[in-house]
Design a protein around this motif. Structure first.
Motif, PDB file in Angstrom:
ATOM      1  N   ALA A   1     -63.559  16.168  18.069  1.00 52.72           N
ATOM      2  CA  ALA A   1     -64.822  15.474  18.353  1.00 52.72           C
ATOM      3  C   ALA A   1     -64.874  15.002  19.799  1.00 52.72           C
ATOM      4  CB  ALA A   1     -64.998  14.292  17.411  1.00 52.72           C
ATOM      5  N   ASN A   2     -63.753  14.450  20.273  1.00 54.59           N
ATOM      6  CA  ASN A   2     -63.763  13.785  21.570  1.00 54.59           C
ATOM      7  C   ASN A   2     -62.308  13.627  22.025  1.00 54.59           C
ATOM      8  OD1 ASN A   2     -63.611  11.576  23.437  1.00 54.59           O
ATOM      9  ND2 ASN A   2     -65.689  11.008  22.853  1.00 54.59           N
TER      10      ASN A   2
ATOM     11  N   GLY B   1     -72.775   6.125  18.211  1.00 57.03           N
ATOM     12  CA  GLY B   1     -71.551   6.704  18.794  1.00 57.03           C
ATOM     13  C   GLY B   1     -70.382   5.744  18.803  1.00 57.03           C
ATOM     14  N   GLN B   2     -70.656   4.481  19.167  1.00 57.11           N
ATOM     15  CA  GLN B   2     -69.528   3.544  19.275  1.00 57.11           C
ATOM     16  C   GLN B   2     -68.944   3.198  17.911  1.00 57.11           C
ATOM     17  OE1 GLN B   2     -70.558   0.350  21.924  1.00 57.11           O
ATOM     18  NE2 GLN B   2     -70.858   1.767  23.637  1.00 57.11           N
TER      19      GLN B   2
ATOM     20  N   MET C   1     -76.895   9.181  15.654  1.00 59.55           N
ATOM     21  CA  MET C   1     -75.523   8.664  15.579  1.00 59.55           C
ATOM     22  C   MET C   1     -75.388   7.341  16.324  1.00 59.55           C
ATOM     23  SD  MET C   1     -72.202  10.705  16.992  1.00 59.55           S
ATOM     24  CE  MET C   1     -72.680  10.524  18.697  1.00 59.55           C
TER      25      MET C   1
ATOM     26  N   ARG D   1     -66.389  11.340  29.399  1.00 53.79           N
ATOM     27  CA  ARG D   1     -66.535  10.562  28.157  1.00 53.79           C
ATOM     28  C   ARG D   1     -66.079  11.330  26.916  1.00 53.79           C
ATOM     29  NH1 ARG D   1     -69.880   5.566  28.681  1.00 53.79           N
ATOM     30  NH2 ARG D   1     -70.191   5.511  30.924  1.00 53.79           N
TER      31      ARG D   1
ATOM     32  N   CYS E   1     -67.774  16.766   9.029  1.00 54.77           N
ATOM     33  CA  CYS E   1     -66.623  17.166   9.867  1.00 54.77           C
ATOM     34  C   CYS E   1     -65.288  17.102   9.109  1.00 54.77           C
ATOM     35  CB  CYS E   1     -66.562  16.311  11.116  1.00 54.77           C
ATOM     36  SG  CYS E   1     -68.071  16.404  12.079  1.00 54.77           S
TER      37      CYS E   1
ATOM     38  N   ARG F   1     -79.964  12.966  24.891  1.00 60.24           N
ATOM     39  CA  ARG F   1     -78.728  13.232  25.646  1.00 60.24           C
ATOM     40  C   ARG F   1     -77.488  12.605  24.998  1.00 60.24           C
ATOM     41  NH1 ARG F   1     -78.898   9.321  31.017  1.00 60.24           N
ATOM     42  NH2 ARG F   1     -79.043   7.353  29.901  1.00 60.24           N
TER      43      ARG F   1
ATOM     44  N   THR G   1     -78.435  14.276  32.303  1.00 61.90           N
ATOM     45  CA  THR G   1     -76.985  14.124  32.139  1.00 61.90           C
ATOM     46  C   THR G   1     -76.291  14.884  33.262  1.00 61.90           C
ATOM     47  OG1 THR G   1     -75.179  14.253  30.522  1.00 61.90           O
ATOM     48  CG2 THR G   1     -76.648  16.148  30.602  1.00 61.90           C
TER      49      THR G   1
ATOM     50  N   TRP H   1     -70.286  12.944  33.595  1.00 61.12           N
ATOM     51  CA  TRP H   1     -70.437  12.005  32.469  1.00 61.12           C
ATOM     52  C   TRP H   1     -69.895  12.644  31.188  1.00 61.12           C
ATOM     53  CZ3 TRP H   1     -71.967  11.070  27.575  1.00 61.12           C
ATOM     54  CH2 TRP H   1     -72.120   9.738  27.182  1.00 61.12           C
TER      55      TRP H   1
HETATM   56  N1  COA Z   1     -75.299  11.661  29.999  1.00 63.00           N
HETATM   57  C1  COA Z   1     -75.420  10.591  30.776  1.00 63.00           C
HETATM   58  N2  COA Z   1     -75.531   9.348  30.295  1.00 63.00           N
HETATM   59  C2  COA Z   1     -75.512   9.195  28.963  1.00 63.00           C
HETATM   60  C3  COA Z   1     -75.389  10.275  28.080  1.00 63.00           C
HETATM   61  C4  COA Z   1     -75.283  11.561  28.650  1.00 63.00           C
HETATM   62  N3  COA Z   1     -75.163  12.676  27.899  1.00 63.00           N
HETATM   63  N4  COA Z   1     -75.381   9.822  26.818  1.00 63.00           N
HETATM   64  C5  COA Z   1     -75.508   8.494  26.877  1.00 63.00           C
HETATM   65  N5  COA Z   1     -75.593   8.108  28.189  1.00 63.00           N
HETATM   66  C6  COA Z   1     -75.730   6.757  28.713  1.00 63.00           C
HETATM   67  C7  COA Z   1     -76.360   5.804  27.741  1.00 63.00           C
HETATM   68  O1  COA Z   1     -77.763   5.893  27.786  1.00 63.00           O
HETATM   69  C8  COA Z   1     -75.852   4.484  28.258  1.00 63.00           C
HETATM   70  O2  COA Z   1     -76.617   4.113  29.364  1.00 63.00           O
HETATM   71  P1  COA Z   1     -77.009   2.554  29.605  1.00 63.00           P
HETATM   72  O3  COA Z   1     -75.700   1.838  29.762  1.00 63.00           O
HETATM   73  O4  COA Z   1     -77.840   2.625  30.838  1.00 63.00           O
HETATM   74  O5  COA Z   1     -77.754   2.160  28.373  1.00 63.00           O
HETATM   75  C9  COA Z   1     -74.447   4.802  28.763  1.00 63.00           C
HETATM   76  O6  COA Z   1     -74.439   6.228  28.970  1.00 63.00           O
HETATM   77  C10 COA Z   1     -73.357   4.426  27.804  1.00 63.00           C
HETATM   78  O7  COA Z   1     -73.717   4.910  26.523  1.00 63.00           O
HETATM   79  P2  COA Z   1     -72.785   4.707  25.277  1.00 63.00           P
HETATM   80  O8  COA Z   1     -73.424   5.331  24.085  1.00 63.00           O
HETATM   81  O9  COA Z   1     -72.408   3.252  25.215  1.00 63.00           O
HETATM   82  O10 COA Z   1     -71.508   5.560  25.753  1.00 63.00           O
HETATM   83  P3  COA Z   1     -70.088   5.651  25.091  1.00 63.00           P
HETATM   84  O11 COA Z   1     -69.075   5.286  26.089  1.00 63.00           O
HETATM   85  O12 COA Z   1     -70.038   4.996  23.753  1.00 63.00           O
HETATM   86  O13 COA Z   1     -69.962   7.212  24.876  1.00 63.00           O
HETATM   87  C11 COA Z   1     -70.106   8.842  23.108  1.00 63.00           C
HETATM   88  C12 COA Z   1     -70.871   7.860  24.011  1.00 63.00           C
HETATM   89  C13 COA Z   1     -71.112   9.475  22.164  1.00 63.00           C
HETATM   90  C14 COA Z   1     -69.457   9.904  23.991  1.00 63.00           C
HETATM   91  C15 COA Z   1     -69.008   8.056  22.322  1.00 63.00           C
HETATM   92  O14 COA Z   1     -69.559   6.917  21.727  1.00 63.00           O
HETATM   93  C16 COA Z   1     -68.383   8.907  21.273  1.00 63.00           C
HETATM   94  O15 COA Z   1     -67.770   9.900  21.550  1.00 63.00           O
HETATM   95  N6  COA Z   1     -68.472   8.477  19.997  1.00 63.00           N
HETATM   96  C17 COA Z   1     -67.948   9.265  18.894  1.00 63.00           C
HETATM   97  C18 COA Z   1     -68.965  10.314  18.561  1.00 63.00           C
HETATM   98  C19 COA Z   1     -68.412  11.410  17.707  1.00 63.00           C
HETATM   99  O16 COA Z   1     -67.338  11.867  17.932  1.00 63.00           O
HETATM  100  N7  COA Z   1     -69.218  11.801  16.741  1.00 63.00           N
HETATM  101  C20 COA Z   1     -68.899  12.868  15.854  1.00 63.00           C
HETATM  102  C21 COA Z   1     -67.873  12.428  14.892  1.00 63.00           C
HETATM  103  S1  COA Z   1     -67.522  13.688  13.780  1.00 63.00           S
END
Ligand code: COA
Length: 320
Positions: free
Chosen positions: A249-250, A212-213, A210, A36, A111, A150, A28, A32
């Motif tokens: 969270a985000n 995530g999406q 999780m 994000r 949470c 990650r 990571t 990123w």
């Molecule tokens: N570093 C680099 N790349 C990463 C990564 C990290 N830490 N984590 C995931 N990736 C990659 C994935 O493998 C994926 O790669 P690919 O396209 O080659 O398959 C790409 O990044 C996109 O992954 P994705 O899961 O689709 O990213 P996202 O835009 O949905 O963001 C979160 C991921 C987790 C940040 C986002 O979904 C989120 O914040 N969700 C809510 C989670 C949350 O708040 N949970 C707690 C609630 S109480």
């Protein structure tokens, strides 16, 4: 009779882990993670425990409120990462702070836990069962994380936040809370397997997992919905709200909620850049920071909203 917050406290582990530190253990990078999620660093427990953080935050909240140990008649701790299945974290806090006149128990709503604990105390106060309560959100989620994943390990942090609440004529104006167990698989962490002399099949230790999406979509839909609900039910104009204190969270979730409510993002204080997602602890940690910075004045109206595993959610409208 309602419930008024009269003091706040918080405690974070000493160890700070930056995104660059994480880039050394998983594939990571800072760009990123921060773009994000908004997270830049988090505190992770080393010598601290869930109950030691809870007690430290609770002590600070009692000092802030000017309340002595003999006055606390109820301790409710929200946590999903306690030191032990039993005794509860609340009982450990009782022992640590000498709160021997208090009933004590934990609640588990991930949470959303701090708000569920606060609403529980409201119900106790409203029925005359408590006059002065200590409410704590405390987590050591770092022990539930798969540090090779990650997708999750970059998100969470450890810490505790606390408030002292008193039965009073002003304070909480309205609250809502809900759950949808049918979406429970979006965010899980299994307990250890049932193993006994009659069942020997142990599963491997489970960690936070999780979608995530799915969680993201749930949060940006449900949070504005329950905030609107709490405002409508109390006939409160959204313009009257000074701050929206949301579960951290985000930052993209918080910005999206602000946009959906047509409110400036400046009304949504954030500390997730420094703390990450501390689950049940995030709202009271943020509230304590705001209180200590003098951001909260008497009669200010604020809305708090939490969301997370379960799936669960809640919103509270209160007057400071
Ligand atoms: N570093 C680099 N790349 C990463 C990564 C990290 N830490 N984590 C995931 N990736 C990659 C994935 O493998 C994926 O790669 P690919 O396209 O080659 O398959 C790409 O990044 C996109 O992954 P994705 O899961 O689709 O990213 P996202 O835009 O949905 O963001 C979160 C991921 C987790 C940040 C986002 O979904 C989120 O914040 N969700 C809510 C989670 C949350 O708040 N949970 C707690 C609630 S109480």
């Amino acid at each position: 009779m309602t419930t008024r917050i009269i003091g706040t406290g918080s405690a974070l582990p000493k160890e700070i882990v930056t995104n660059d530190n994480l880039a050394k253990i998983v594939d990571t990078n800072d760009e990123w993670i921060s773009s994000r999620t908004g997270i830049r660093e988090r505190h992770l427990a080393k010598e601290e425990t869930c109950s030691s953080l809870a007690a430290a935050a609770g002590k600070m909240a009692m000092e802030d409120a000017g309340v002595g140990p003999e006055e606390i008649d109820l301790i409710v701790v929200a946590t999903c990462s306690p030191d032990s299945n039993f005794p509860s974290t609340a009982c450990k806090v009782q022992e640590s702070l000498g709160l021997y006149h208090a009933a004590a128990f934990d609640v588990s709503a991930a949470c959303s836990g701090f708000l569920v604990a606060l609403h529980t105390v409201y119900a106790y106060m409203n029925s005359g069962l408590s006059k002065t309560a200590l409410i704590i959100g405390a987590e050591t989620l770092s022990k539930l994380i798969d540090w090779t994943d990650r997708g999750t390990c970059v998100l969470f942090g450890d810490g505790a936040g606390a408030v002292v609440a008193k039965a009073d004529d002003t304070g909480i104006i309205q609250f809502v809370q809900g759950a949808d167990g049918s979406m429970g698989q979006c965010l899980t962490c299994d307990e250890r397997s049932i193993v006994n002399p009659f069942n020997q099949e142990a599963k491997p230790t489970d960690y936070i997992s999780m979608d995530g999406q799915a969680v993201f979509k749930f949060a940006v839909t449900k949070v504005p919905e329950c905030i609107r609900q709490v405002l409508e039910e109390s006939h409160t104009d959204i313009e009257e709200i000074k701050y929206f204190v949301l579960h951290q969270a985000n930052s993209r979730i918080l910005s999206s909620v602000a946009k959906r409510l047509k409110m400036p993002v400046e009304k949504f204080p954030m500390n997730l850049d420094r703390c990450g997602n501390t689950s049940a602890a995030s709202i009271p940690i943020l509230l304590d920071e705001m209180n200590r910075q003098g951001m909260l004045k008497k009669n200010d109206k604020i809305v708090m909203s939490g969301f997370g595993a379960g799936l669960t959610w809640g919103a509270t409208l209160l007057e400071w």
